[in-house]
Write a protein that holds these residues in place. Structure first.
Motif, short mmCIF file in Angstrom:
data_model
loop_
_atom_site.label_atom_id
_atom_site.label_comp_id
_atom_site.label_asym_id
_atom_site.label_seq_id
_atom_site.Cartn_x
_atom_site.Cartn_y
_atom_site.Cartn_z
N LEU A 1 0.83 -1.21 0.00
CA LEU A 1 0.00 0.00 0.00
C LEU A 1 0.87 1.25 0.00
O LEU A 1 0.59 2.21 -0.73
CB LEU A 1 -0.93 0.01 1.21
CG LEU A 1 -1.84 1.23 1.33
CD1 LEU A 1 -2.71 1.38 0.08
CD2 LEU A 1 -2.69 1.15 2.57
N ARG A 2 1.93 1.23 0.78
CA ARG A 2 2.84 2.38 0.81
C ARG A 2 3.49 2.58 -0.56
O ARG A 2 3.60 3.71 -1.05
CB ARG A 2 3.90 2.19 1.88
CG ARG A 2 4.84 3.37 1.95
CD ARG A 2 5.87 3.20 3.01
NE ARG A 2 6.78 4.33 2.94
CZ ARG A 2 7.40 4.82 3.96
NH1 ARG A 2 7.24 4.30 5.15
NH2 ARG A 2 8.22 5.83 3.81
N THR A 3 3.94 1.50 -1.18
CA THR A 3 4.56 1.59 -2.50
C THR A 3 3.60 2.18 -3.52
O THR A 3 3.96 3.07 -4.29
CB THR A 3 5.04 0.19 -2.97
OG1 THR A 3 5.99 -0.29 -2.02
CG2 THR A 3 5.66 0.24 -4.34
N PHE A 4 2.36 1.70 -3.51
CA PHE A 4 1.34 2.23 -4.42
C PHE A 4 1.09 3.71 -4.15
O PHE A 4 1.04 4.52 -5.08
CB PHE A 4 0.04 1.44 -4.29
CG PHE A 4 -1.10 2.09 -5.03
CD1 PHE A 4 -1.21 1.94 -6.41
CD2 PHE A 4 -2.02 2.89 -4.37
CE1 PHE A 4 -2.24 2.57 -7.10
CE2 PHE A 4 -3.05 3.51 -5.07
CZ PHE A 4 -3.15 3.35 -6.43
N TRP B 1 1.74 6.75 -6.72
CA TRP B 1 0.61 7.60 -7.08
C TRP B 1 0.93 9.07 -6.79
O TRP B 1 0.63 9.95 -7.60
CB TRP B 1 -0.64 7.15 -6.33
CG TRP B 1 -1.83 8.01 -6.57
CD1 TRP B 1 -2.63 8.03 -7.67
CD2 TRP B 1 -2.36 8.99 -5.68
NE1 TRP B 1 -3.63 8.97 -7.51
CE2 TRP B 1 -3.49 9.56 -6.29
CE3 TRP B 1 -2.00 9.43 -4.41
CZ2 TRP B 1 -4.24 10.56 -5.69
CZ3 TRP B 1 -2.75 10.42 -3.81
CH2 TRP B 1 -3.85 10.98 -4.46
N ALA B 2 1.56 9.34 -5.65
CA ALA B 2 1.91 10.71 -5.29
C ALA B 2 2.88 11.32 -6.30
O ALA B 2 2.77 12.50 -6.65
CB ALA B 2 2.51 10.76 -3.89
N ARG C 1 10.48 9.63 0.24
CA ARG C 1 11.84 9.15 0.50
C ARG C 1 12.33 8.40 -0.74
O ARG C 1 11.64 7.55 -1.27
CB ARG C 1 11.84 8.22 1.70
CG ARG C 1 13.22 7.72 2.08
CD ARG C 1 13.15 6.80 3.28
NE ARG C 1 12.65 7.48 4.45
CZ ARG C 1 13.41 8.07 5.37
NH1 ARG C 1 14.72 8.05 5.24
NH2 ARG C 1 12.88 8.66 6.41
N THR C 2 13.53 8.75 -1.19
CA THR C 2 14.08 8.11 -2.38
C THR C 2 15.26 7.24 -1.99
O THR C 2 15.71 7.25 -0.84
CB THR C 2 14.54 9.17 -3.40
OG1 THR C 2 15.59 9.95 -2.81
CG2 THR C 2 13.40 10.08 -3.83
#
Length: 73
Positions: A6-9, A13-14, A66-67
């Motif tokens: 969910l965080r990855t999605f 999306w952001a 965060r990258t």
């Protein structure tokens, strides 16, 4: 159960939203994407992912994502 998918999605999306909210950025992202299907020069072909990556990193920074290189600013 992990929240990672969910965080990855949400982060992906952001980044897409950050690109889309600026018409000139969105056009700048679509241009190399369109060239990728037509390019015949190997050097230019190698530059396309770098151009797109730069736009995505900039959008990630705008979105506060965060990258791999650390916290986006």
């Amino acid at each position: 159960m992990s929240a990672a998918p969910l965080r990855t999605f949400t982060e992906a999306w952001a980044v897409e939203v950050a690109i889309a909210r600026h018409p000139e950025t969105a056009a700048g992202f679509r241009a190399p994407e369109a060239r990728a299907g037509e390019v015949t020069d190997l050097g230019e072909a190698r530059n396309i992912p770098a151009e797109m990556s730069h736009i995505r990193r900039t959008a990630a920074a705008e979105a506060g994502i965060r990258t791999a290189g650390g916290v986006a600013r």
